[in-house]
Design a protein around this motif. Structure first.
Motif, PDB file in Angstrom:
ATOM      1  N   ALA A 153       1.266  -1.306  -0.278  1.00 56.93           N
ATOM      2  CA  ALA A 153       0.021  -0.546  -0.079  1.00 56.93           C
ATOM      3  C   ALA A 153       0.666   1.247   0.259  1.00 56.93           C
ATOM      4  O   ALA A 153       1.987   0.842   0.564  1.00 56.93           O
ATOM      5  N   PRO A 154       0.051   2.192  -0.935  1.00 54.91           N
ATOM      6  CA  PRO A 154       1.130   3.815  -0.312  1.00 54.91           C
ATOM      7  C   PRO A 154       0.973   3.872   1.420  1.00 54.91           C
ATOM      8  O   PRO A 154       0.461   3.817   1.851  1.00 54.91           O
ATOM      9  N   TYR A 155       2.499   5.075   1.009  1.00 50.15           N
ATOM     10  CA  TYR A 155       2.511   6.063   2.703  1.00 50.15           C
ATOM     11  C   TYR A 155       1.565   7.103   3.030  1.00 50.15           C
ATOM     12  O   TYR A 155       1.361   7.132   1.706  1.00 50.15           O
ATOM     13  N   ILE A 156       1.379   6.966   3.982  1.00 48.29           N
ATOM     14  CA  ILE A 156       0.007   8.040   3.812  1.00 48.29           C
ATOM     15  C   ILE A 156       0.242   9.624   3.190  1.00 48.29           C
ATOM     16  O   ILE A 156      -0.787   9.958   2.495  1.00 48.29           O
ATOM     17  N   ASN A 157       1.906   9.916   2.836  1.00 52.72           N
ATOM     18  CA  ASN A 157       1.859  11.251   2.761  1.00 52.72           C
ATOM     19  C   ASN A 157       1.785  11.048   0.280  1.00 52.72           C
ATOM     20  O   ASN A 157       1.742  12.509   0.436  1.00 52.72           O
ATOM     21  N   GLU A 158       1.753   9.823   0.385  1.00 52.41           N
ATOM     22  CA  GLU A 158       1.803   9.699  -1.383  1.00 52.41           C
ATOM     23  C   GLU A 158      -0.068  10.675  -1.224  1.00 52.41           C
ATOM     24  O   GLU A 158      -0.046  10.554  -2.729  1.00 52.41           O
ATOM     25  N   LYS A 159      -0.589   9.805  -0.624  1.00 55.58           N
ATOM     26  CA  LYS A 159      -1.864  10.389  -0.643  1.00 55.58           C
ATOM     27  C   LYS A 159      -2.604  11.727  -0.079  1.00 55.58           C
ATOM     28  O   LYS A 159      -3.497  11.821  -0.669  1.00 55.58           O
ATOM     29  N   ALA A 160      -1.342  12.747   1.136  1.00 62.25           N
ATOM     30  CA  ALA A 160      -2.243  13.275   1.285  1.00 62.25           C
ATOM     31  C   ALA A 160      -2.756  14.357   0.586  1.00 62.25           C
ATOM     32  O   ALA A 160      -3.518  15.545   1.613  1.00 62.25           O
ATOM     33  N   ALA A 161      -1.925  15.351  -0.225  1.00 55.07           N
ATOM     34  CA  ALA A 161      -2.832  16.024  -1.243  1.00 55.07           C
ATOM     35  C   ALA A 161      -3.765  15.653  -1.478  1.00 55.07           C
ATOM     36  O   ALA A 161      -5.209  16.546  -1.321  1.00 55.07           O
ATOM     37  N   GLU A 162      -4.241  14.346  -2.200  1.00 52.84           N
ATOM     38  CA  GLU A 162      -5.631  13.896  -2.375  1.00 52.84           C
ATOM     39  C   GLU A 162      -6.819  14.124  -1.462  1.00 52.84           C
ATOM     40  O   GLU A 162      -7.626  14.359  -1.552  1.00 52.84           O
ATOM     41  N   LEU A 163      -6.102  13.224   0.126  1.00 56.86           N
ATOM     42  CA  LEU A 163      -7.017  13.531   0.828  1.00 56.86           C
ATOM     43  C   LEU A 163      -6.733  15.737   1.744  1.00 56.86           C
ATOM     44  O   LEU A 163      -8.412  15.606   1.680  1.00 56.86           O
ATOM     45  N   TYR A 164      -6.351  16.036   1.255  1.00 54.08           N
ATOM     46  CA  TYR A 164      -6.435  17.023   1.430  1.00 54.08           C
ATOM     47  C   TYR A 164      -7.138  17.602   0.900  1.00 54.08           C
ATOM     48  O   TYR A 164      -8.472  18.928   1.286  1.00 54.08           O
ATOM     49  N   ALA A 165      -7.694  17.750  -0.503  1.00 55.46           N
ATOM     50  CA  ALA A 165      -8.329  18.517  -1.636  1.00 55.46           C
ATOM     51  C   ALA A 165      -9.701  18.147  -1.034  1.00 55.46           C
ATOM     52  O   ALA A 165     -10.374  19.209  -1.462  1.00 55.46           O
ATOM     53  N   ILE A 166     -10.224  16.925  -0.968  1.00 58.57           N
ATOM     54  CA  ILE A 166     -11.803  16.547  -0.203  1.00 58.57           C
ATOM     55  C   ILE A 166     -11.846  17.142   1.154  1.00 58.57           C
ATOM     56  O   ILE A 166     -12.751  17.777   1.449  1.00 58.57           O
ATOM     57  N   LEU A 167     -10.858  17.151   1.949  1.00 62.09           N
ATOM     58  CA  LEU A 167     -11.596  17.299   2.968  1.00 62.09           C
ATOM     59  C   LEU A 167     -11.515  19.662   3.080  1.00 62.09           C
ATOM     60  O   LEU A 167     -11.944  20.177   4.851  1.00 62.09           O
ATOM     61  N   SER A 168     -10.432  19.896   2.450  1.00 62.51           N
ATOM     62  CA  SER A 168     -10.339  21.079   2.764  1.00 62.51           C
ATOM     63  C   SER A 168     -11.596  21.685   2.310  1.00 62.51           C
ATOM     64  O   SER A 168     -11.840  23.532   2.804  1.00 62.51           O
ATOM     65  N   GLN A 169     -12.383  20.934   1.192  1.00 70.17           N
ATOM     66  CA  GLN A 169     -13.350  21.751   0.615  1.00 70.17           C
ATOM     67  C   GLN A 169     -14.773  21.389   1.707  1.00 70.17           C
ATOM     68  O   GLN A 169     -15.980  21.525   1.591  1.00 70.17           O
ATOM     69  N   ALA A 170     -14.530  20.378   2.499  1.00 68.83           N
ATOM     70  CA  ALA A 170     -15.612  20.496   3.683  1.00 68.83           C
ATOM     71  C   ALA A 170     -15.554  20.561   4.590  1.00 68.83           C
ATOM     72  O   ALA A 170     -15.114  21.297   5.118  1.00 68.83           O
ATOM     73  N   HIS A 171     -17.358  21.104   4.921  1.00 74.89           N
ATOM     74  CA  HIS A 171     -17.996  22.165   5.973  1.00 74.89           C
ATOM     75  C   HIS A 171     -18.890  21.154   7.122  1.00 74.89           C
ATOM     76  O   HIS A 171     -18.446  21.581   8.316  1.00 74.89           O
ATOM     77  N   TRP A 172     -18.590  20.242   6.483  1.00 77.75           N
ATOM     78  CA  TRP A 172     -19.799  19.005   7.943  1.00 77.75           C
ATOM     79  C   TRP A 172     -19.184  17.836   7.420  1.00 77.75           C
ATOM     80  O   TRP A 172     -19.681  16.911   6.523  1.00 77.75           O
ATOM     81  N   ILE A 173     -18.685  17.355   8.375  1.00 71.28           N
ATOM     82  CA  ILE A 173     -18.209  16.105   8.924  1.00 71.28           C
ATOM     83  C   ILE A 173     -18.978  14.832   9.815  1.00 71.28           C
ATOM     84  O   ILE A 173     -19.187  15.405  11.026  1.00 71.28           O
TER      85      ILE A 173
END
Length: 305
Positions: free
Chosen positions: A193-213
């Motif tokens: 599996a990838p290391y977390i930093n390899e997917k950090a940008a993709e995760l951040y793109a989703i979370l940065s636009q979320a207002h309601w979790i």
């Protein structure tokens, strides 16, 4: 034979061990008398009068005390074994601590580089519109968000569409047997599996636009995202969160006098309460499966069923 209370007429009476310490043992036909050992009557023993005992030979005394010596020797061996095991465990813990500190020190320059690269990839990640309301769940190597690591992160929207789902290979952990017994994620499963930093940008793109979790014990998941440098504490605090675990606790109604609040229940309990079918999506303790179950329970709570 019913035990009797101790009284002056039995002043010279002694137990078999007490006589043995004086070099004497009861005669073959000695019957003795059962007496309470003290006024509090905690235990009773058979006591023998001076007329019921004879001088014992050295061998007879040796034979009499042999079981007692055996017990003491066994206990002494066990104590030595326990001390040795405790010392070995302490030594191993100290060695592990030294090793962990050395690994952390060796990894620190690389982690700083990873952090800088992660920030850059966040900036360069292609812009894409993501939902403002999301459901999130994680699986981890343990419970400490700043020591343990993410093994899986899953995110879906309110319609059940998968926005993100990935296993991760930990950087610092090679095994997590206690967590594995719960989430079923083995080192072999995440070896490629990838290391977390390899997917950090993709995760951040989703979370940065979320207002309601929405999540089940959602603070746990968000704290791990902070601990993995995906989001900052400030960004985490800015989210509006819906913790389905807390909402369901009151519905389930098991009150804890100690905590002076409703007891938190497992997601599996909440899912069973509303007859959720795990086979429809993923099994329990897979973070994607838990996302679907959380969304299902959340909708049931909203509908008041």
């Amino acid at each position: 034979m019913k035990a009797k209370n101790y009284c002056p007429e039995f002043e010279e009476y002694k137990t078999i061990r007490q006589w043995a310490l004086l070099g004497q043992l009861p005669k073959k036909d000695a019957k003795g008398v059962e007496l309470w050992a003290n006024r509090n009557c905690q235990a009773s023993y058979v006591y023998y009068s001076p007329d019921e005992v004879d001088p014992a030979t050295e061998k007879e005394l040796q034979d009499f005390f042999q079981p007692e010596r055996d017990r003491k020797n066994k206990l002494a061996r066990l104590n030595r074994k326990w001390r040795k095991e405790a010392e070995e465990k302490k030594r191993q813990e100290e060695q592990k601590k030294i090793f962990d500190e050395a690994v952390e020190a060796a990894l620190l320059p690389y982690r700083k580089l990873i952090w800088r690269l992660t920030e850059k990839t966040k900036e360069l990640y292609p812009k894409k519109e993501y939902p403002q309301a999301i459901v999130i769940d994680t699986e981890t190597t343990g419970l400490d968000p700043f020591h343990d690591e993410l093994l899986q992160v899953s995110i879906i929207d309110e319609e059940g569409n998968v926005l993100f789902d990935s296993y991760f290979k930990p950087i610092r952990h090679t095994d997590w047997w206690k967590a594995e017994s719960v989430n079923g994620i083995s080192p072999k499963m995440v070896a490629d599996a990838p290391y977390i930093n390899e997917k950090a940008a993709e995760l951040y793109a989703i979370l940065s636009q979320a207002h309601w979790i929405i999540g089940y014990n959602v603070d746990f998941d968000l704290n791990f995202l902070v601990g993995s440098d995906i989001i900052t504490s400030e960004e985490c605090n800015a989210f509006r969160t819906e913790d389905v675990m807390i909402q369901f606790a009151e519905i389930y109604g098991e009150y804890s006098v100690y905590h002076e609040d409703y007891k938190w229940q497992k997601l599996t309990t909440a899912a069973a309460y509303y007859d959720y079918d795990w086979a429809e999506h993923e099994e329990a303790h897979n973070s994607l499966g838990d996302c679907y179950a959380t969304l299902f329970v959340y909708h049931k709570i909203l509908s008041g069923e």
